[in-house]
Design a protein around this motif. Structure first.
Motif, PDB file in Angstrom:
ATOM      1  N   VAL A   1     -11.452 -15.555 -11.962  1.00 42.57           N
ATOM      2  CA  VAL A   1     -10.455 -14.481 -12.097  1.00 42.57           C
ATOM      3  C   VAL A   1      -9.043 -15.028 -11.831  1.00 42.57           C
ATOM      4  O   VAL A   1      -8.799 -15.670 -10.811  1.00 42.57           O
ATOM      5  N   ALA A   2      -8.133 -14.745 -12.762  1.00 44.55           N
ATOM      6  CA  ALA A   2      -6.782 -15.315 -12.656  1.00 44.55           C
ATOM      7  C   ALA A   2      -5.714 -14.250 -12.416  1.00 44.55           C
ATOM      8  O   ALA A   2      -4.525 -14.569 -12.394  1.00 44.55           O
ATOM      9  N   ASP A   3      -6.133 -12.989 -12.233  1.00 48.85           N
ATOM     10  CA  ASP A   3      -5.110 -11.950 -12.031  1.00 48.85           C
ATOM     11  C   ASP A   3      -5.233 -11.248 -10.677  1.00 48.85           C
ATOM     12  O   ASP A   3      -4.779 -10.127 -10.513  1.00 48.85           O
ATOM     13  N   GLN A   4      -5.861 -11.912  -9.719  1.00 49.70           N
ATOM     14  CA  GLN A   4      -5.835 -11.434  -8.324  1.00 49.70           C
ATOM     15  C   GLN A   4      -5.181 -12.530  -7.491  1.00 49.70           C
ATOM     16  O   GLN A   4      -5.598 -13.685  -7.565  1.00 49.70           O
ATOM     17  N   TYR A   5      -4.185 -12.118  -6.705  1.00 51.01           N
ATOM     18  CA  TYR A   5      -3.391 -13.102  -5.951  1.00 51.01           C
ATOM     19  C   TYR A   5      -3.490 -12.900  -4.448  1.00 51.01           C
ATOM     20  O   TYR A   5      -3.559 -11.769  -3.967  1.00 51.01           O
ATOM     21  N   GLY A   6      -3.501 -14.021  -3.724  1.00 52.29           N
ATOM     22  CA  GLY A   6      -3.536 -13.943  -2.267  1.00 52.29           C
ATOM     23  C   GLY A   6      -3.277 -15.314  -1.681  1.00 52.29           C
ATOM     24  O   GLY A   6      -2.848 -16.241  -2.378  1.00 52.29           O
ATOM     25  N   SER A   7      -3.584 -15.449  -0.391  1.00 50.85           N
ATOM     26  CA  SER A   7      -3.310 -16.718   0.306  1.00 50.85           C
ATOM     27  C   SER A   7      -4.574 -17.224   0.984  1.00 50.85           C
ATOM     28  O   SER A   7      -5.070 -16.577   1.912  1.00 50.85           O
ATOM     29  N   PRO A   8      -5.093 -18.358   0.525  1.00 47.80           N
ATOM     30  CA  PRO A   8      -6.280 -18.922   1.171  1.00 47.80           C
ATOM     31  C   PRO A   8      -5.963 -19.316   2.613  1.00 47.80           C
ATOM     32  O   PRO A   8      -4.896 -19.878   2.878  1.00 47.80           O
ATOM     33  N   THR A   9      -6.905 -19.030   3.497  1.00 47.66           N
ATOM     34  CA  THR A   9      -6.706 -19.339   4.920  1.00 47.66           C
ATOM     35  C   THR A   9      -7.876 -20.156   5.422  1.00 47.66           C
ATOM     36  O   THR A   9      -9.038 -19.766   5.250  1.00 47.66           O
ATOM     37  N   ASN A  10      -7.555 -21.268   6.022  1.00 50.41           N
ATOM     38  CA  ASN A  10      -8.594 -22.146   6.533  1.00 50.41           C
ATOM     39  C   ASN A  10      -9.113 -21.629   7.881  1.00 50.41           C
ATOM     40  O   ASN A  10      -8.317 -21.323   8.777  1.00 50.41           O
TER      41      ASN A  10
ATOM     42  N   ILE B   1      -5.074  -6.400  -5.993  1.00 52.79           N
ATOM     43  CA  ILE B   1      -4.606  -7.362  -6.990  1.00 52.79           C
ATOM     44  C   ILE B   1      -3.670  -8.408  -6.370  1.00 52.79           C
ATOM     45  O   ILE B   1      -3.668  -9.564  -6.763  1.00 52.79           O
ATOM     46  N   TYR B   2      -2.881  -7.971  -5.373  1.00 56.67           N
ATOM     47  CA  TYR B   2      -1.910  -8.888  -4.757  1.00 56.67           C
ATOM     48  C   TYR B   2      -1.870  -8.579  -3.267  1.00 56.67           C
ATOM     49  O   TYR B   2      -1.311  -7.565  -2.853  1.00 56.67           O
ATOM     50  N   SER B   3      -2.523  -9.447  -2.477  1.00 54.68           N
ATOM     51  CA  SER B   3      -2.664  -9.087  -1.054  1.00 54.68           C
ATOM     52  C   SER B   3      -2.123 -10.165  -0.129  1.00 54.68           C
ATOM     53  O   SER B   3      -2.637 -10.367   0.970  1.00 54.68           O
ATOM     54  N   ALA B   4      -1.079 -10.860  -0.587  1.00 58.09           N
ATOM     55  CA  ALA B   4      -0.470 -11.877   0.283  1.00 58.09           C
ATOM     56  C   ALA B   4       0.122 -11.205   1.520  1.00 58.09           C
ATOM     57  O   ALA B   4       0.591 -10.064   1.450  1.00 58.09           O
ATOM     58  N   LEU B   5       0.071 -11.921   2.639  1.00 56.13           N
ATOM     59  CA  LEU B   5       0.537 -11.360   3.915  1.00 56.13           C
ATOM     60  C   LEU B   5       1.802 -12.089   4.369  1.00 56.13           C
ATOM     61  O   LEU B   5       1.862 -13.327   4.324  1.00 56.13           O
ATOM     62  N   ASP B   6       2.775 -11.341   4.800  1.00 55.58           N
ATOM     63  CA  ASP B   6       4.000 -11.934   5.359  1.00 55.58           C
ATOM     64  C   ASP B   6       3.712 -12.324   6.811  1.00 55.58           C
ATOM     65  O   ASP B   6       3.280 -11.494   7.611  1.00 55.58           O
ATOM     66  N   CYS B   7       3.959 -13.580   7.137  1.00 56.40           N
ATOM     67  CA  CYS B   7       3.589 -14.084   8.477  1.00 56.40           C
ATOM     68  C   CYS B   7       4.803 -14.290   9.381  1.00 56.40           C
ATOM     69  O   CYS B   7       4.724 -15.027  10.361  1.00 56.40           O
ATOM     70  N   SER B   8       5.930 -13.651   9.073  1.00 57.05           N
ATOM     71  CA  SER B   8       7.108 -13.940   9.915  1.00 57.05           C
ATOM     72  C   SER B   8       6.984 -13.404  11.334  1.00 57.05           C
ATOM     73  O   SER B   8       7.559 -13.963  12.261  1.00 57.05           O
TER      74      SER B   8
END
Ligand code: NAP
Length: 294
Positions: A176-185, A259-266
């Motif tokens: 799937v190429a239309d769901q965005y996020g940030s991989p976390t180790n 669809i877009y679940s990136a998290l702001d980490c400030s």
């Protein structure tokens, strides 16, 4: 410091145990049998026995699609279980570090989510985690809720391990190429949790509440797969010659996903001085570890 870890057999739980021991903490990690978090009495007994100074909740029902047909179990673990832990931490006057998810958001914002953004989960798993957060806030002031996303690591089941398996067996992979996020180790997340737990020991002035922590950078599952397979070529006999980008509609699943679940980490950077690593860096280390260890 004495820490009690739930979900000890999971991908995050196992990292927490290893790193906690390396840091010299006294780590208690009862099995699910001994401390099923849906069972208030078991938690009560375990806490009385171990007398922890902080509880880290890495236990969860994490099967996003299955949750749609197992809602009662998902809510029992993720909502009631979280409430139980918060109540017992309040009774014992100890803080709780609880892990939550980007799936509490609906993904419609189009930019990285802040801790203050309204939650609006689109599936049962996300709803059960969102309600777990609400329970914790209502029972216990001394909590840290750490939302993370797209967790992967050397233990347990995760996207990176699935892609590695496919890469060594299948000529073509569709992702799937239309769901965005940030991989976390998971190892990075465990390190962050332990830094925060350590801080609680020495600092009476912890700013309790909700924080975001995820790998730095926003990508699609397709980008993630491309990088995983590319790295795998360095260490393994990769059979995949084509990774095909597909849409969410091409790959129907039981649960909807943001669809877009990136998290702001400030916020975590500001309050704890924790800077998430670029997602590629941690992935390189993990893929090497997974393929060289085989
Ligand atoms: N995985 C992701 O992509 C992701 C993304 C964002 C946030 N998170 C959050 O990160 C945290 C850690 O996730 P993870 O990937 O490490 O999960 P995981 O690998 O599925 O581990 C969860 C652990 O909790 C245990 N567990 C389930 N029900 C329990 C109960 N009633 N009492 C005690 N233990 C129980 C599971 O045991 P069994 O295996 O025996 O059921 C498992 O060992 C969770 O809070 C999750 O919601 C995960």
């Amino acid at each position: 410091m004495k820490i009690l870890i739930t979900g000890a057999g999971g991908q995050l739980g196992r990292e927490l145990i290893n790193q906690g021991q390396l840091k010299g903490f006294s780590v208690q990690a009862p099995s699910e049998d001994d401390m099923d978090i849906t069972d208030l009495e078991k938690i009560d007994r375990c806490m009385a026995f171990h007398q922890p100074e902080v509880v880290i909740n890495a236990a969860a029902y994490t099967q996003v699609d299955k949750a749609e047909s197992e809602a009662a179990l998902a809510f029992a673990v993720n909502t009631t279980g979280s409430a139980n832990l918060a109540r017992m931490c309040a009774k014992n006057k100890i803080p709780l570090v609880h892990i939550s998810t980007d799936y509490v958001f609906d993904g419609q914002k189009g930019r990285s989510y802040l801790e203050t953004d309204a939650i609006s989960p689109v599936g049962v798993y996300g709803r059960s985690k969102a309600e777990g957060e609400i329970e914790i806030r209502s029972h216990l002031k001394e909590h840290i809720i750490l939302r993370t996303s797209w967790l992967y690591g050397i233990h347990g089941h995760n996207f990176a391990k699935t892609m590695l398996k496919l890469a060594t067996t299948k000529p073509k992979i569709r992702v799937v190429a239309d769901q965005y996020g940030s991989p976390t180790n998971a190892a990075d997340l465990a390190q962050t949790i332990l830094i925060i737990s350590d801080r609680m020991q020495f600092n009476n002035d912890v700013d309790w509440g909700t924080y975001h922590y995820c790998g730095q950078g926003v990508i699609s599952w397709y980008n993630f797969a491309e990088k995983i397979v590319g790295l795998a070529r360095l260490y393994a006999d990769v059979k995949t010659t084509r990774i095909e980008p597909i849409t969410t509609a091409d790959y129907p699943t039981r649960a909807l996903r943001p669809i877009y679940s990136a998290l702001d980490c400030s916020r975590i950077q500001k309050h704890f001085g924790i800077n998430p690593k670029p997602w590629q860096k941690s992935l390189e280390i993990t893929i090497k570890e997974l393929l060289v260890r085989r």
